[in-house]
Design a protein around this motif. Structure first.
Motif, mmCIF file in Angstrom:
data_model
loop_
_atom_site.group_PDB
_atom_site.id
_atom_site.type_symbol
_atom_site.label_atom_id
_atom_site.label_comp_id
_atom_site.label_asym_id
_atom_site.label_seq_id
_atom_site.Cartn_x
_atom_site.Cartn_y
_atom_site.Cartn_z
ATOM 1 N N ASN A 150 87.137 -9.601 -19.001
ATOM 2 C CA ASN A 150 87.010 -10.696 -18.019
ATOM 3 C C ASN A 150 87.361 -12.040 -18.666
ATOM 4 O O ASN A 150 88.048 -12.870 -18.072
ATOM 5 N N VAL A 151 86.877 -12.226 -19.902
ATOM 6 C CA VAL A 151 87.172 -13.482 -20.621
ATOM 7 C C VAL A 151 88.672 -13.580 -20.862
ATOM 8 O O VAL A 151 89.310 -14.613 -20.596
ATOM 9 N N GLY A 156 88.413 -13.267 -11.782
ATOM 10 C CA GLY A 156 87.776 -13.828 -10.591
ATOM 11 C C GLY A 156 87.007 -12.737 -9.871
ATOM 12 O O GLY A 156 86.746 -11.674 -10.440
ATOM 13 N N GLY A 157 86.672 -12.990 -8.622
ATOM 14 C CA GLY A 157 85.939 -11.999 -7.832
ATOM 15 C C GLY A 157 85.539 -12.642 -6.528
ATOM 16 O O GLY A 157 85.680 -13.867 -6.367
ATOM 17 N N PRO A 158 85.032 -11.845 -5.583
ATOM 18 C CA PRO A 158 84.711 -12.393 -4.259
ATOM 19 C C PRO A 158 83.864 -13.669 -4.315
ATOM 20 O O PRO A 158 84.125 -14.621 -3.586
ATOM 21 N N HIS A 159 82.843 -13.695 -5.185
ATOM 22 C CA HIS A 159 81.945 -14.851 -5.175
ATOM 23 C C HIS A 159 82.447 -16.021 -6.018
ATOM 24 O O HIS A 159 81.746 -17.027 -6.173
ATOM 25 N N VAL A 165 85.752 -19.187 -11.340
ATOM 26 C CA VAL A 165 86.112 -17.963 -12.064
ATOM 27 C C VAL A 165 85.445 -17.950 -13.447
ATOM 28 O O VAL A 165 84.660 -18.850 -13.791
ATOM 29 N N THR A 166 85.759 -16.944 -14.239
ATOM 30 C CA THR A 166 85.044 -16.710 -15.512
ATOM 31 C C THR A 166 84.963 -17.950 -16.385
ATOM 32 O O THR A 166 83.917 -18.215 -17.002
ATOM 33 N N SER A 167 86.037 -18.738 -16.461
ATOM 34 C CA SER A 167 86.023 -19.899 -17.379
ATOM 35 C C SER A 167 84.868 -20.852 -17.070
ATOM 36 O O SER A 167 84.400 -21.555 -17.960
ATOM 37 N N ASN A 168 84.398 -20.852 -15.829
ATOM 38 C CA ASN A 168 83.273 -21.727 -15.475
ATOM 39 C C ASN A 168 81.940 -21.173 -15.948
ATOM 40 O O ASN A 168 80.909 -21.831 -15.799
ATOM 41 N N PHE A 201 90.773 -20.353 -24.978
ATOM 42 C CA PHE A 201 90.721 -18.908 -25.262
ATOM 43 C C PHE A 201 90.555 -18.093 -23.985
ATOM 44 O O PHE A 201 91.148 -17.018 -23.837
ATOM 45 N N VAL A 202 89.743 -18.634 -23.053
ATOM 46 C CA VAL A 202 89.511 -17.885 -21.802
ATOM 47 C C VAL A 202 90.847 -17.824 -21.043
ATOM 48 O O VAL A 202 91.457 -18.842 -20.767
#
Ligand SMILES: Cc1cc2nc3c(=O)[nH]c(=O)nc-3n(C[C@H](O)[C@H](O)[C@H](O)COP(=O)(O)OP(=O)(O)OC[C@H]3O[C@@H](n4cnc5c(N)ncnc54)[C@H](O)[C@@H]3O)c2cc1C
Length: 492
Positions: A150-151, A156-159, A165-168, A201-202
């Motif tokens: 994921n990193v 991302g994803g529905p929510h 997304v992951t970086s947040n 990196f993400v």
């Protein structure tokens, strides 16, 4: 000058790797390696060895061995990637992180967790839920995909519509670099000084190093949730409804689109409560305090109805909500009831252009006489046309790649981009010049060189040819030749 990596020519490398990770955790027999030639995309290449480290120290030492023998290193989480990122297209070692699957710390007070890269996304979320918290990024593959993957892909994803997304959600990363050194990028707080190397990196798709730990943010689990299903006559009116909801200043937690072909695929397998005669279904979730949910839910419902939804209903129970989400998150797997293979295109279009882009996707589908199913994160403008095919038909793989290319061009012409969440990997590198100039890409290469001067991490990905990209080597042909010379029991 382009350089190649990778062929593990010297048997002594296997001995060295075994001294690092232990016998049994290095595999190099061609039969065993076949399992690692895939991810979730359509590209394939057999690595020459797969190594299974169990700790940061072992990863660090494996990477140092790769440096010593000048071979390529490809990180591998769960292999669910959809852009060929974990495919060892230039040969060399795959470093599988599945044994590094521990949640090391759950810091409830500071709302964070420290995890190893092989932790499965859903396991992290479930562990957080026991403390009234949640891990927000929820790819539809969350039952299988790893936090490390994921990193690397900035999943991302529905929510992620409401929460990012992951970086947040990544605060810090422990990373093994190509010389065997280990560094921390970011830390345990959101505010850091200096360059945001964690942020760089993400999404770097495994080209900078191997993440060996991640510090992730946890959010409070919402006290109240309401999940709506709105039924539309066609996908275009559903797209317009999405724009209208967001245009009115409301950002639901999720807005997910399921088209008629996908509904058919899902319902073929189990009755998941999706209306078989619908042109399209939109799942909308609102969450927060009970009063907020009732208020926003009512407003959203009104807009959906005004935008032409023939029916809006909501899940009356947790079980019903779970069933709707299972239908959505299992939709890609369900496509197997329609065709043996699908090729999922991950493009982005400005939300307001979704309807017109999807119209063009449907024209492409007709022109190539190839069915395309659509199931996607509509709120983000992230579309996922799934081109259905049978790889046993001669020329079908080439055809779907061409169809995918046409769709990406439509996205870019509409002002969108090449990937919403699955990365560029092998699959989309040829299209990079559609959105980036040579100058843009040379800046990106400089960043990559800063992390990995030799470029041995995941060579041949992201950039369309040129220095440090690795030569795509026909590893399978080389293995066949080696086996024919050395005999069937040989390790290559
Ligand atoms: C049915 C299905 C649904 C999906 N839905 C979504 C979705 O909703 N949203 C979404 O974003 N994606 C989705 N995906 C794509 C995929 O699940 C994600 O890209 C996921 O992040 C990949 O994780 P993984 O552990 O499987 O990584 P892998 O496929 O193993 O690897 C992906 C990349 O990460 C690199 N990598 C892995 N671990 C590390 C590490 N520790 N350090 C450095 N690099 C590493 C690899 O080298 C590779 O480049 C879906 C896939 C499937 C099959």
């Amino acid at each position: 000058m382009a350089r190649g990596y990778g062929l593990v020519r010297k048997p002594s490398i296997f001995k060295k790797l075994e001294t690092v990770v232990g016998k049994g955790y290095v595999i190099s027999h061609p039969d065993d390696l076949l399992v690692f030639e895939y991810d979730g995309s359509i590209d394939k290449a057999v690595p020459q060895a797969v190594v299974f480290p169990v700790s940061m120290e072992e990863v660090r030492r494996v990477v140092a061995v790769a440096q010593e023998f000048d071979v390529a290193v490809v990180g591998r989480g769960s292999g669910t990637g959809l852009s060929g990122g974990a495919i060892a297209s230039a040969g060399g070692l795959q470093v599988a992180l599945t044994r590094m699957n521990r949640i090391l710390e759950m810091d409830v007070e500071n709302r964070l967790a420290v995890v190893e890269p092989g932790v499965i996304n859903l396991q992290l979320d479930e562990a957080a839920r026991k403390h009234g918290l949640r891990y927000a990024p929820d790819p539809s593959s969350q039952r299988a995909c790893s936090i490390g993957g994921n990193v690397a892909e900035n999943a991302g994803g529905p929510h992620c519509l409401a929460y990012g997304v992951t970086s947040n959600h990544v605060l810090g990363l422990e990373v093994a670099l190509e010389d065997g050194s280990v560094t921390w990028l970011g830390g345990r707080t959101r505010e850091t000084v200096g360059y945001d190397l964690r942020g760089v990196f993400v999404g770097s798709e495994g080209t900078f190093g191997i993440a060996t730990k991640a510090v992730v943010r946890l959010l409070a689990a919402p006290p109240s949730i309401k999940t709506y299903m709105a039924v539309f006559r066609d996908i275009e009116s559903a797209c317009e409804a999405v724009s209208s909801v967001i245009g009115k200043g409301m950002v639901p937690a999720a807005m997910e689109m399921i088209d008629a072909l996908t509904i058919k695929a899902v319902q073929n397998l189990h009755d998941m409560g999706l209306p078989k005669d619908a042109g399209c279904v939109l799942l909308v979730e609102v969450e927060g305090l009970r009063e907020e949910v009732e208020e926003m839910g009512g407003e959203v419902e009104g807009v959906l109805r005004k935008s032409g939804s023939r029916e809006v209903r909501w899940a009356e129970s947790a079980a019903e909500r779970e069933r709707l989400w299972r239908a959505r998150k299992g939709a890609l797997g369900a496509l197997g009831s329609l065709a043996p293979n699908y090729y999922l295109v991950d493009g982005v279009a400005p939300r307001t252009k979704l309807a017109s882009v999807l119209r063009q996707v449907s024209e492409i589908s007709e022109r190539y006489k190839t069915p395309i199913a659509n199931v996607f994160h509509a709120g983000d403008g992230n579309l996922h046309p799934c081109i259905l095919f049978d790889e046993r038909e001669a020329g079908s793989v080439e055809r779907v790649i061409e169809v995918g290319g046409e769709i990406l061009k439509v996205c870019v012409e509409a002002g969108g981009s090449l990937s919403g969440e699955h990365g560029i990997g092998l699959e989309k590198k040829a299209y990079m010049p559609l959105v980036f100039s040579e100058e843009d890409m040379s800046v990106m290469r400089l960043v990559r060189e800063g992390f990995s001067p030799s470029g041995r991490f995941n060579p041949g990905k992201i950039f369309p040819g040129g220095p440090m990209d690795g030569d795509d080597i026909d590893v399978r042909a080389m293995q066949k030749r080696a086996v024919s010379v050395a005999g069937p029991g040989a390790h290559v």
